[in-house]
Design a protein around this motif. Structure first.
Motif, PDB file in Angstrom:
ATOM      1  N   TRP A 113      27.574  53.618  29.572  1.00 29.21           N
ATOM      2  CA  TRP A 113      28.790  54.403  29.741  1.00 29.21           C
ATOM      3  C   TRP A 113      29.559  54.015  31.002  1.00 29.21           C
ATOM      4  CZ3 TRP A 113      30.325  56.798  25.619  1.00 29.21           C
ATOM      5  CH2 TRP A 113      29.383  57.179  24.676  1.00 29.21           C
ATOM      6  N   ASP A 114      29.041  53.088  31.776  1.00 27.12           N
ATOM      7  CA  ASP A 114      29.701  52.658  33.010  1.00 27.12           C
ATOM      8  C   ASP A 114      30.738  51.592  32.667  1.00 27.12           C
ATOM      9  OD1 ASP A 114      30.458  52.060  35.544  1.00 27.12           O
ATOM     10  OD2 ASP A 114      28.500  51.300  36.199  1.00 27.12           O
ATOM     11  N   ALA A 115      32.015  52.001  32.651  1.00 25.89           N
ATOM     12  CA  ALA A 115      33.101  51.108  32.250  1.00 25.89           C
ATOM     13  C   ALA A 115      33.247  49.919  33.188  1.00 25.89           C
ATOM     14  CB  ALA A 115      34.417  51.881  32.188  1.00 25.89           C
ATOM     15  N   SER A 116      32.837  50.062  34.434  1.00 22.67           N
ATOM     16  CA  SER A 116      32.983  48.950  35.379  1.00 22.67           C
ATOM     17  C   SER A 116      32.067  47.783  35.014  1.00 22.67           C
ATOM     18  CB  SER A 116      32.690  49.420  36.803  1.00 22.67           C
ATOM     19  OG  SER A 116      31.337  49.813  36.931  1.00 22.67           O
ATOM     20  N   LYS A 117      30.985  48.035  34.287  1.00 27.56           N
ATOM     21  CA  LYS A 117      30.054  46.963  33.917  1.00 27.56           C
ATOM     22  C   LYS A 117      30.467  46.238  32.639  1.00 27.56           C
ATOM     23  CE  LYS A 117      26.086  48.644  36.317  1.00 27.56           C
ATOM     24  NZ  LYS A 117      24.691  48.917  36.320  1.00 27.56           N
ATOM     25  N   TRP A 118      31.056  46.935  31.686  1.00 28.75           N
ATOM     26  CA  TRP A 118      31.377  46.261  30.432  1.00 28.75           C
ATOM     27  C   TRP A 118      32.825  45.862  30.307  1.00 28.75           C
ATOM     28  CZ3 TRP A 118      34.669  49.405  27.645  1.00 28.75           C
ATOM     29  CH2 TRP A 118      34.547  50.785  27.820  1.00 28.75           C
ATOM     30  N   ASP A 119      33.736  46.471  31.072  1.00 27.23           N
ATOM     31  CA  ASP A 119      35.137  46.042  31.054  1.00 27.23           C
ATOM     32  C   ASP A 119      35.820  46.535  32.320  1.00 27.23           C
ATOM     33  OD1 ASP A 119      37.711  45.264  30.501  1.00 27.23           O
ATOM     34  OD2 ASP A 119      37.673  45.988  28.436  1.00 27.23           O
ATOM     35  N   PRO A 120      35.909  45.678  33.346  1.00 24.71           N
ATOM     36  CA  PRO A 120      36.511  46.105  34.615  1.00 24.71           C
ATOM     37  C   PRO A 120      37.969  46.553  34.464  1.00 24.71           C
ATOM     38  CG  PRO A 120      35.412  43.990  34.847  1.00 24.71           C
ATOM     39  CD  PRO A 120      35.390  44.343  33.404  1.00 24.71           C
ATOM     40  N   GLU A 121      38.692  45.969  33.527  1.00 25.29           N
ATOM     41  CA  GLU A 121      40.102  46.350  33.340  1.00 25.29           C
ATOM     42  C   GLU A 121      40.210  47.795  32.844  1.00 25.29           C
ATOM     43  OE1 GLU A 121      43.719  44.968  30.519  1.00 25.29           O
ATOM     44  OE2 GLU A 121      42.553  43.380  31.488  1.00 25.29           O
ATOM     45  N   VAL A 122      39.350  48.176  31.916  1.00 20.75           N
ATOM     46  CA  VAL A 122      39.336  49.551  31.434  1.00 20.75           C
ATOM     47  C   VAL A 122      38.924  50.488  32.564  1.00 20.75           C
ATOM     48  CG1 VAL A 122      38.186  51.167  29.870  1.00 20.75           C
ATOM     49  CG2 VAL A 122      38.931  48.949  29.029  1.00 20.75           C
ATOM     50  N   HIS A 123      37.974  50.052  33.368  1.00 21.17           N
ATOM     51  CA  HIS A 123      37.532  50.876  34.495  1.00 21.17           C
ATOM     52  C   HIS A 123      38.685  51.118  35.471  1.00 21.17           C
ATOM     53  CE1 HIS A 123      34.950  52.619  37.471  1.00 21.17           C
ATOM     54  NE2 HIS A 123      35.319  51.702  38.368  1.00 21.17           N
ATOM     55  N   ARG A 124      39.449  50.058  35.793  1.00 16.52           N
ATOM     56  CA  ARG A 124      40.607  50.217  36.700  1.00 16.52           C
ATOM     57  C   ARG A 124      41.640  51.162  36.095  1.00 16.52           C
ATOM     58  NH1 ARG A 124      39.566  44.724  37.592  1.00 16.52           N
ATOM     59  NH2 ARG A 124      41.048  44.106  35.996  1.00 16.52           N
ATOM     60  N   ASP A 125      41.843  51.061  34.767  1.00 17.58           N
ATOM     61  CA  ASP A 125      42.804  51.939  34.108  1.00 17.58           C
ATOM     62  C   ASP A 125      42.340  53.395  34.177  1.00 17.58           C
ATOM     63  OD1 ASP A 125      45.188  52.385  32.634  1.00 17.58           O
ATOM     64  OD2 ASP A 125      44.003  52.532  30.779  1.00 17.58           O
ATOM     65  N   ILE A 126      41.056  53.633  33.986  1.00 16.10           N
ATOM     66  CA  ILE A 126      40.516  54.986  34.082  1.00 16.10           C
ATOM     67  C   ILE A 126      40.679  55.519  35.485  1.00 16.10           C
ATOM     68  CG2 ILE A 126      38.372  56.347  33.999  1.00 16.10           C
ATOM     69  CD1 ILE A 126      37.484  54.514  31.674  1.00 16.10           C
TER      70      ILE A 126
END
Length: 194
Positions: A173-186
């Motif tokens: 569930w850690d967005a920074s590990k599987w898609d950094p772009e999605v994590h930045r958007d979140i």
């Protein structure tokens, strides 16, 4: 080139694993149907002998015909499914191992075909026919399991293309590990309602 130096293709392992499971499942279904048939025949004979059922009654005859039709249909479905699964199992075993199912696999298949064929050909009682089918089932399962164990040893793989684990972990569930772009958007949007 030796077999050990070339690992089998993952798709072949998946097919072999799936075919192995299907052969075992269809053979178990065939065993259940064979045992159910023997039990129903014995119960019917017992009911007629004790006088609980009249063999000349239309209800008894209709029940017998309906039972035979249903058991026959399910038996044929099991036999066809088992035949197709076994063919796929043999072909996929040859794609995974140079010897295919090996002596144990082919021996189990031969004994199975012999015993099940004899159960339908020989003029024996229903109980003896069920015993022959049970022996055929045991030979098939033994051959499949021994062939699978040998191929596991040859390939060094425990699961042979088994189903992947679907247990989710906290890191999934850690967005920074599987898609950094999605994590930045979140992170940029922040939490709703703030």
């Amino acid at each position: 080139m030796s077999f050990e130096s070339k690992a089998p293709h993952e798709g072949n392992l998946d097919t072999f694993g799936l075919a192995t499971r299907r052969v075992i499942r269809f053979s178990i279904a065939f065993l259940v149907i064979a045992l159910l048939s023997a039990g129903l025949v014995l119960a019917g004979v017992s009911a007629i002998q004790t006088g609980a059922a009249d063999p000349n009654s239309p209800g008894t005859q209709a029940t017998l015909v309906l039972g035979i039709l249903i058991l026959g249909l399910v038996t044929w479905v099991c036999i066809i499914g088992l035949l197709i699964s076994t063919i796929v199992w043999i072909v996929s075993a040859h794609k995974v191992s140079p010897t295919g199912p090996g002596a144990a696999g082919y021996g189990g298949l031969f004994v199975t075909l012999l015993l099940i064929s004899l159960s339908y050909i020989l003029p024996v009682t229903q109980l003896a026919a069920s015993g022959l089918r049970l022996g055929g089932w045991a030979a098939l399962i033994t051959g499949v399991v021994l062939a699978r164990a040998r191929i596991r040893r040859e390939t060094g793989l425990r699961d042979l293309g088994g189903r992947p684990s679907t247990i989710l972990q906290r890191d999934d569930w850690d967005a920074s590990k599987w898609d950094p772009e999605v994590h930045r958007d979140i992170e940029r949007r922040g939490r709703p309602g703030e």
